[in-house]
Design a protein around this motif. Structure first.
Motif, PDB file in Angstrom:
ATOM      1  N   VAL A 126       0.862  -1.183   0.000  1.00 13.84           N
ATOM      2  CA  VAL A 126       0.000   0.000   0.000  1.00 13.84           C
ATOM      3  C   VAL A 126       0.894   1.226   0.000  1.00 13.84           C
ATOM      4  O   VAL A 126       1.686   1.437   0.928  1.00 13.84           O
ATOM      5  CB  VAL A 126      -0.938   0.020   1.225  1.00 13.84           C
ATOM      6  CG1 VAL A 126      -1.854   1.246   1.165  1.00 13.84           C
ATOM      7  CG2 VAL A 126      -1.765  -1.267   1.294  1.00 13.84           C
ATOM      8  N   ILE A 128       1.278   5.035   0.474  1.00 14.62           N
ATOM      9  CA  ILE A 128       0.533   5.999   1.286  1.00 14.62           C
ATOM     10  C   ILE A 128       1.121   7.391   1.083  1.00 14.62           C
ATOM     11  O   ILE A 128       2.340   7.565   1.060  1.00 14.62           O
ATOM     12  CB  ILE A 128       0.625   5.600   2.773  1.00 14.62           C
ATOM     13  CG1 ILE A 128       0.054   4.185   2.987  1.00 14.62           C
ATOM     14  CG2 ILE A 128      -0.091   6.604   3.664  1.00 14.62           C
ATOM     15  CD1 ILE A 128       0.411   3.582   4.335  1.00 14.62           C
ATOM     16  N   TYR A 153      -7.129   2.705  -6.239  1.00 20.54           N
ATOM     17  CA  TYR A 153      -6.971   3.905  -5.413  1.00 20.54           C
ATOM     18  C   TYR A 153      -8.024   3.919  -4.319  1.00 20.54           C
ATOM     19  O   TYR A 153      -9.229   3.834  -4.597  1.00 20.54           O
ATOM     20  CB  TYR A 153      -7.100   5.151  -6.278  1.00 20.54           C
ATOM     21  CG  TYR A 153      -7.137   6.458  -5.508  1.00 20.54           C
ATOM     22  CD1 TYR A 153      -6.133   6.776  -4.587  1.00 20.54           C
ATOM     23  CD2 TYR A 153      -8.156   7.380  -5.697  1.00 20.54           C
ATOM     24  CE1 TYR A 153      -6.161   7.971  -3.887  1.00 20.54           C
ATOM     25  CE2 TYR A 153      -8.186   8.577  -5.005  1.00 20.54           C
ATOM     26  CZ  TYR A 153      -7.186   8.871  -4.095  1.00 20.54           C
ATOM     27  OH  TYR A 153      -7.213  10.045  -3.396  1.00 20.54           O
ATOM     28  N   VAL A 154      -7.579   4.015  -3.072  1.00 15.45           N
ATOM     29  CA  VAL A 154      -8.477   4.131  -1.920  1.00 15.45           C
ATOM     30  C   VAL A 154      -8.378   5.559  -1.396  1.00 15.45           C
ATOM     31  O   VAL A 154      -7.292   6.015  -1.017  1.00 15.45           O
ATOM     32  CB  VAL A 154      -8.094   3.122  -0.818  1.00 15.45           C
ATOM     33  CG1 VAL A 154      -8.954   3.343   0.431  1.00 15.45           C
ATOM     34  CG2 VAL A 154      -8.250   1.694  -1.326  1.00 15.45           C
ATOM     35  N   PRO A 156      -9.406   8.189   1.458  1.00  8.82           N
ATOM     36  CA  PRO A 156      -9.992   8.441   2.770  1.00  8.82           C
ATOM     37  C   PRO A 156     -10.758   9.767   2.776  1.00  8.82           C
ATOM     38  O   PRO A 156     -10.846  10.462   1.754  1.00  8.82           O
ATOM     39  CB  PRO A 156      -8.769   8.504   3.698  1.00  8.82           C
ATOM     40  CG  PRO A 156      -7.596   8.068   2.870  1.00  8.82           C
ATOM     41  CD  PRO A 156      -7.949   8.342   1.452  1.00  8.82           C
ATOM     42  N   ILE A 197     -11.705   2.899   6.636  1.00  9.75           N
ATOM     43  CA  ILE A 197     -10.481   2.727   5.857  1.00  9.75           C
ATOM     44  C   ILE A 197     -10.069   1.258   5.856  1.00  9.75           C
ATOM     45  O   ILE A 197      -9.543   0.744   4.863  1.00  9.75           O
ATOM     46  CB  ILE A 197      -9.348   3.626   6.405  1.00  9.75           C
ATOM     47  CG1 ILE A 197      -8.123   3.571   5.497  1.00  9.75           C
ATOM     48  CG2 ILE A 197      -8.975   3.263   7.832  1.00  9.75           C
ATOM     49  CD1 ILE A 197      -8.350   4.070   4.097  1.00  9.75           C
ATOM     50  N   LEU A 201      -9.623  -0.827   2.359  1.00  6.98           N
ATOM     51  CA  LEU A 201      -8.388  -1.500   1.937  1.00  6.98           C
ATOM     52  C   LEU A 201      -8.658  -2.964   1.615  1.00  6.98           C
ATOM     53  O   LEU A 201      -8.154  -3.500   0.612  1.00  6.98           O
ATOM     54  CB  LEU A 201      -7.335  -1.388   3.038  1.00  6.98           C
ATOM     55  CG  LEU A 201      -6.777   0.017   3.301  1.00  6.98           C
ATOM     56  CD1 LEU A 201      -6.004   0.047   4.624  1.00  6.98           C
ATOM     57  CD2 LEU A 201      -5.880   0.480   2.153  1.00  6.98           C
ATOM     58  N   CYS A 215      -3.084   4.765  -1.490  1.00  5.14           N
ATOM     59  CA  CYS A 215      -3.961   5.464  -0.551  1.00  5.14           C
ATOM     60  C   CYS A 215      -3.369   6.848  -0.285  1.00  5.14           C
ATOM     61  O   CYS A 215      -2.488   7.021   0.564  1.00  5.14           O
ATOM     62  CB  CYS A 215      -4.101   4.673   0.746  1.00  5.14           C
ATOM     63  SG  CYS A 215      -5.320   5.375   1.886  1.00  5.14           S
ATOM     64  N   VAL A 238      -4.182   5.223   8.569  1.00  2.00           N
ATOM     65  CA  VAL A 238      -3.974   4.380   7.388  1.00  2.00           C
ATOM     66  C   VAL A 238      -2.817   3.416   7.629  1.00  2.00           C
ATOM     67  O   VAL A 238      -2.912   2.220   7.339  1.00  2.00           O
ATOM     68  CB  VAL A 238      -3.710   5.243   6.142  1.00  2.00           C
ATOM     69  CG1 VAL A 238      -3.374   4.357   4.938  1.00  2.00           C
ATOM     70  CG2 VAL A 238      -4.918   6.122   5.826  1.00  2.00           C
TER      71      VAL A 238
END
Length: 397
Positions: A126, A128, A153-154, A156, A197, A201, A215, A238
């Motif tokens: 991931v 970040i 793509y995540v 938040p 979150i 994920l 993320c 995260v």
């Protein structure tokens, strides 16, 4: 402060999925100004709209647009955000609260998946980061390195809430660099919706089958010049989620040598405060090696981080400027961050590319380590697990 007024549509400037940019005639000021609508219905010239003008009146830089609340003369109930099964509300109790189809809820086809108590990210890396402006450079570098990798793509909810505000996400999906998007918390509008979150994920891994998860916060982060109140502090959550769920957390630090604010010179205080005090689990930090006088500044700042004996810091030579220029051309839009072009401030983009390159380099080895020890990256002693990874792969942080 909450400023509402009425405006009349005089021109539709742009329409794309989930977002319309309108030119409206504001009655009280008799001026033509831009407004964004996230309603899933077309607007037409001559319509009267209720418009939130607060951010523009405060001269805030987030987009520089008013926000459309709704039609002032709507004569009937209208569903502006149709969904299938959802009853989970996002932006709860605000005038724009909406029900979305979250992946976890009871009527979701994925409910049984999320009812399992031992779901894991299975060692999925991931990437970040804080600044949304670095999303294109990171994603394009990942895709260049591994064209077949599925990148999800995540987003938040610490910055913008509607993902359709992001021109970067729209462009990256149009070009095929991003395979799917997931919005978590009160953020909304992704290909998938998630309540937290953590489940976002997991949805990236198990619903969208991501090989790599990115993320990074959405556009429009907030800062106050203090170590407690800035949007990027959510990245601690995260990091914790990735770690606890058995993923491989790698972070793009916020670095600049063009920002006039001392607290953002070199490694930003947004990164150092986060890592020193609020990130309770280790993260792998990709740091640039530039081959000039700026290295001395970074060296000193890195020493302070190394005293924590908490995170793993990897140095990599920055990408050549010609590569950044080529990526920008391939992307089709300019690379800018905090109002500066990449030519004026190349280091943020070079750092994002370093992180992507290192992650791609290690991904096959990560999969092998995880297959050898399924619990490796979900152990409480994450630092030991990461050290084990470097040892097995003869990498020296």
């Amino acid at each position: 402060m909450l400023c509402l007024t009425v405006g009349t549509v005089v021109r539709v400037v742009e329409r794309r999925s989930g977002m319309q940019l309108l030119e409206v005639q504001i009655a009280v000021t008799d001026t033509k100004e831009l407004a964004v609508s996230f309603a899933h219905e077309p607007h037409a010239i001559g319509e009267n709209l209720i418009v939130n003008t607060t951010a523009v009146r405060l001269h805030l830089g987030t987009g520089g647009y008013h926000l459309v609340v709704g039609k002032a003369d709507a004569g009937s109930e209208i569903d502006l955000f149709p969904n299938q099964w959802g009853h989970v509300m996002k932006m709860r109790y605000s005038p724009w609260q909406l029900a979305v189809d979250t992946v976890e809820e009871q009527d979701s086809p994925f409910h049984e998946l999320f009812a399992q108590q031992d779901l894991s990210l299975q060692g999925t890396p991931v990437l970040i980061g804080e600044l949304h402006s670095l999303l294109p450079a990171a994603v394009i570098a990942l895709k260049q390195n591994e064209p077949q990798a599925k990148i999800v793509y995540v987003m938040p909810d610490a910055a913008s809430l509607p993902i359709s505000l992001s021109g970067h996400v729209h462009q990256l999906q149009q070009l095929g660099y991003l395979d799917a998007t997931i919005t978590t918390g009160h953020a909304w509008g992704g290909d998938r919706e998630a309540v937290t979150i953590h489940s976002g994920l997991l949805a990236a891994r198990h619903v969208e089958h991501a090989d790599i998860i990115v993320c990074i916060l959405g556009p429009g982060v907030a800062g106050t010049g203090t170590p407690y109140a800035f949007s990027g502090i959510q990245l601690a959550e995260v990091i914790h989620a990735v770690s606890a769920l058995g993923g491989f957390p790698m972070m793009i630090p916020r670095i600049s040598f063009a920002d006039a604010r001392r607290r953002h010179f070199g490694i930003s205080h947004h990164t150092t405060v986060l890592l020193k005090r609020f990130a309770l689990r280790p993260v792998v930090l990709a740091m640039p090696q530039m081959g000039n006088d700026f290295d001395a500044v970074l060296d000193q700042q890195i020493v302070e981080l190394q005293k924590l004996d908490k995170h793993i810091i990897i140095r990599g030579m920055v990408a050549d400027r010609s590569r950044i220029a080529s990526m920008e051309k391939e992307y089709g839009f300019g690379f800018t961050t905090m109002g500066r072009s990449w030519q004026a401030d190349p280091v943020p983009f070079q750092t994002a590319v370093i992180a992507a390159d290192l992650l791609s380099h290690w991904r096959a080895d990560l999969a092998k380590v995880f297959s050898d020890d399924p619990q490796c990256f979900s152990s409480r002693d994450k630092l030991a697990a990461l050290d084990l990874f470097w040892t097995r792969n003869e990498e020296q942080p």
